[in-house]
Design a protein around this motif. Structure first.
Motif, PDB file in Angstrom:
ATOM      1  N   GLY A   1       4.552   8.567  -8.335  1.00 57.60           N
ATOM      2  CA  GLY A   1       4.054   7.329  -8.893  1.00 57.60           C
ATOM      3  C   GLY A   1       4.918   6.816 -10.026  1.00 57.60           C
ATOM      4  N   GLY A   2       4.575   5.639 -10.517  1.00 56.51           N
ATOM      5  CA  GLY A   2       5.274   5.043 -11.638  1.00 56.51           C
ATOM      6  C   GLY A   2       5.993   3.766 -11.252  1.00 56.51           C
ATOM      7  N   ASP A   3       6.031   2.810 -12.188  1.00 58.26           N
ATOM      8  CA  ASP A   3       6.649   1.518 -11.902  1.00 58.26           C
ATOM      9  C   ASP A   3       8.085   1.648 -11.416  1.00 58.26           C
ATOM     10  OD1 ASP A   3       4.349   0.245 -12.625  1.00 58.26           O
ATOM     11  OD2 ASP A   3       5.043  -0.411 -14.595  1.00 58.26           O
TER      12      ASP A   3
ATOM     13  N   GLU B   1      11.493   8.984 -13.039  1.00 60.69           N
ATOM     14  CA  GLU B   1      10.579   8.564 -11.974  1.00 60.69           C
ATOM     15  C   GLU B   1      11.336   8.261 -10.696  1.00 60.69           C
ATOM     16  OE1 GLU B   1       7.051   6.405 -14.651  1.00 60.69           O
ATOM     17  OE2 GLU B   1       8.301   5.232 -13.275  1.00 60.69           O
ATOM     18  N   ALA B   2      12.469   7.580 -10.819  1.00 58.07           N
ATOM     19  CA  ALA B   2      13.266   7.241  -9.640  1.00 58.07           C
ATOM     20  C   ALA B   2      13.821   8.495  -8.972  1.00 58.07           C
ATOM     21  CB  ALA B   2      14.407   6.296 -10.030  1.00 58.07           C
ATOM     22  N   ILE B   3      14.289   9.429  -9.778  1.00 56.57           N
ATOM     23  CA  ILE B   3      14.845  10.668  -9.231  1.00 56.57           C
ATOM     24  C   ILE B   3      13.752  11.458  -8.521  1.00 56.57           C
ATOM     25  CG2 ILE B   3      15.860  12.897  -9.870  1.00 56.57           C
ATOM     26  CD1 ILE B   3      17.347  11.385 -12.130  1.00 56.57           C
ATOM     27  N   ASN B   4      12.562  11.490  -9.102  1.00 53.01           N
ATOM     28  CA  ASN B   4      11.433  12.161  -8.465  1.00 53.01           C
ATOM     29  C   ASN B   4      11.065  11.484  -7.146  1.00 53.01           C
ATOM     30  OD1 ASN B   4       9.108  14.002  -8.375  1.00 53.01           O
ATOM     31  ND2 ASN B   4       7.892  12.173  -8.786  1.00 53.01           N
ATOM     32  N   ALA B   5      11.102  10.137  -7.133  1.00 49.80           N
ATOM     33  CA  ALA B   5      10.793   9.405  -5.905  1.00 49.80           C
ATOM     34  C   ALA B   5      11.834   9.677  -4.832  1.00 49.80           C
ATOM     35  CB  ALA B   5      10.711   7.907  -6.196  1.00 49.80           C
ATOM     36  N   ALA B   6      13.104   9.787  -5.234  1.00 48.11           N
ATOM     37  CA  ALA B   6      14.157  10.082  -4.272  1.00 48.11           C
ATOM     38  C   ALA B   6      13.910  11.421  -3.590  1.00 48.11           C
ATOM     39  CB  ALA B   6      15.523  10.081  -4.969  1.00 48.11           C
ATOM     40  N   ALA B   7      13.423  12.387  -4.358  1.00 52.15           N
ATOM     41  CA  ALA B   7      13.097  13.690  -3.779  1.00 52.15           C
ATOM     42  C   ALA B   7      11.890  13.597  -2.861  1.00 52.15           C
ATOM     43  CB  ALA B   7      12.836  14.709  -4.890  1.00 52.15           C
ATOM     44  N   ALA B   8      10.903  12.788  -3.251  1.00 56.01           N
ATOM     45  CA  ALA B   8       9.661  12.689  -2.476  1.00 56.01           C
ATOM     46  C   ALA B   8       9.877  12.089  -1.096  1.00 56.01           C
ATOM     47  CB  ALA B   8       8.631  11.857  -3.242  1.00 56.01           C
TER      48      ALA B   8
ATOM     49  N   ASP C   1       0.824  -1.205   0.000  1.00 53.26           N
ATOM     50  CA  ASP C   1       0.000   0.000   0.000  1.00 53.26           C
ATOM     51  C   ASP C   1       0.863   1.263   0.000  1.00 53.26           C
ATOM     52  OD1 ASP C   1      -2.413  -1.241  -0.152  1.00 53.26           O
ATOM     53  OD2 ASP C   1      -2.892  -1.095   1.983  1.00 53.26           O
ATOM     54  N   PHE C   2       2.152   1.114   0.362  1.00 56.32           N
ATOM     55  CA  PHE C   2       3.071   2.252   0.319  1.00 56.32           C
ATOM     56  C   PHE C   2       3.149   2.829  -1.091  1.00 56.32           C
ATOM     57  CE2 PHE C   2       7.472   3.953  -0.113  1.00 56.32           C
ATOM     58  CZ  PHE C   2       7.366   5.003   0.786  1.00 56.32           C
ATOM     59  N   PHE C   3       3.011   1.974  -2.099  1.00 62.05           N
ATOM     60  CA  PHE C   3       3.039   2.464  -3.472  1.00 62.05           C
ATOM     61  C   PHE C   3       1.860   3.397  -3.734  1.00 62.05           C
ATOM     62  CE2 PHE C   3       5.261  -1.752  -4.685  1.00 62.05           C
ATOM     63  CZ  PHE C   3       6.479  -1.250  -4.259  1.00 62.05           C
TER      64      PHE C   3
ATOM     65  N   VAL D   1      12.353   2.098  -4.770  1.00 69.68           N
ATOM     66  CA  VAL D   1      12.149   1.833  -3.342  1.00 69.68           C
ATOM     67  C   VAL D   1      12.688   0.452  -2.980  1.00 69.68           C
ATOM     68  CG1 VAL D   1      10.392   1.424  -1.572  1.00 69.68           C
ATOM     69  CG2 VAL D   1      10.187   3.389  -3.114  1.00 69.68           C
ATOM     70  N   ILE D   2      12.353  -0.545  -3.793  1.00 65.45           N
ATOM     71  CA  ILE D   2      12.839  -1.900  -3.537  1.00 65.45           C
ATOM     72  C   ILE D   2      14.356  -1.948  -3.661  1.00 65.45           C
ATOM     73  CG2 ILE D   2      12.764  -4.285  -4.364  1.00 65.45           C
ATOM     74  CD1 ILE D   2       9.888  -3.661  -5.358  1.00 65.45           C
ATOM     75  N   ALA D   3      14.888  -1.310  -4.700  1.00 69.03           N
ATOM     76  CA  ALA D   3      16.341  -1.320  -4.914  1.00 69.03           C
ATOM     77  C   ALA D   3      17.078  -0.638  -3.771  1.00 69.03           C
ATOM     78  CB  ALA D   3      16.671  -0.641  -6.242  1.00 69.03           C
TER      79      ALA D   3
END
Length: 283
Positions: free
Chosen positions: A150-152, A225-232, A138-140, A158-160
């Motif tokens: 968002g995004g695959d 997407e990964a870079i955006n997630a890192a910021a989030a 649900d964290f996704f 996150v897993i990596a």
């Protein structure tokens, strides 16, 4: 990210359909355990997802997984398999250490781990005691809906990142940093925690670089997407979203800019030797 129809990992344990006591039955000791595990291993997202006791709700009955949950489970399995294949080659080649696969446990709401209670509000975390990544999928949904990430491939990052902690554990880094934190004052302990997390971000970038070359399943948009997630998931971002002023001395995972920088450093180089956050900080 192209993941459908690809090989999944055998090292996934899916507990999401198993009935377990809800967070409301934890009591004060359980809540303290959640907070402790969240501080050392996961991201405390409780201000974004509500109170830890979750209104006293219980989860006592087994249930069938939804089609969406089944698909997410398949996705997680494929990403974990990709980390296994990449690190099985990279870790011996670049660090002279054989890679041992971790387990990834998917759960819903609340679960137990060898590091204590696993709870959704902690976010994903790695437990070195049983070499397992714990993930409430649900964290996704929280990432997409409340964090704007968002995004695959954001989810794959996150897993990596958590698998990056497993790599640190295999190298002996995680044990050293945990001991150093326990022997330090709060501000210093927080800084060591930040450097540990940033290195895991860099290792995630190393994985992404090799996965892109090895599987040809990642494009430029995925990396964005990964870079955006890192910021989030930067401490300053999370504090601001929770209505708090960012306090660098209280950071435990690093600022948005730091997390982006170290992920990109790992991705651009593909080299673990470029991920020594401790040396870069003069430690």
């Amino acid at each position: 990210m192209e993941w459908r129809g690809r090989r999944g990992s055998r090292n996934v344990e899916d507990r999401r359909g198993i009935g377990r006591a809800g967070a409301g039955g934890m009591g004060i000791v359980g809540v303290l355990v959640v907070l402790a595990v969240g501080y050392f291993f996961g991201i405390d997202i409780s201000p974004l997802v509500g109170t830890i006791d979750n209104g006293g709700q219980q989860q006592g009955q087994p249930r069938e997984l939804t089609q969406e949950e089944q698909e997410i489970g398949q996705f997680v399995s494929v990403v974990l398999a990709d980390t296994e294949e990449v690190w099985a080659g990279v870790l011996p080649e670049q660090a002279g250490v054989d890679y041992a696969d971790p387990t990834l446990v998917m759960f819903s709401g609340i679960d137990s781990s060898a590091c204590g209670t696993a709870q959704s509000a902690m976010g994903p975390f790695y437990c070195p005691n049983d070499r397992a990544v714990y993930l409430d999928t649900d964290f996704f949904r929280t990432m997409s809906g409340r964090m704007g990430a968002g995004g695959d491939f954001a989810f794959a990052y996150v897993i990596a990142h958590e698998v990056g902690h497993h790599v640190q554990n295999l190298l002996g880094i995680l044990g050293q940093t945990m001991q150093a934190r326990q022997q330090s004052d709060q501000v210093t302990a927080n800084r060591i925690s930040v450097l540990t997390e940033l290195q895991a971000d860099c290792f995630a970038g190393v994985w992404a670089r090799h996965a892109s070359q090895q599987f040809n399943s990642i494009d430029d948009g995925d990396i964005d997407e990964a870079i955006n997630a890192a910021a989030a998931v930067g401490d300053d971002t999370l504090m601001e979203k929770a209505g708090r002023a960012p306090m660098p001395d209280a950071f435990t995972h690093g600022s948005a800019a730091e997390r982006q920088t170290w992920f990109k450093r790992g991705f651009s180089s593909g080299q673990m030797g470029q991920c020594d956050t401790f040396k870069a900080a003069g430690i």
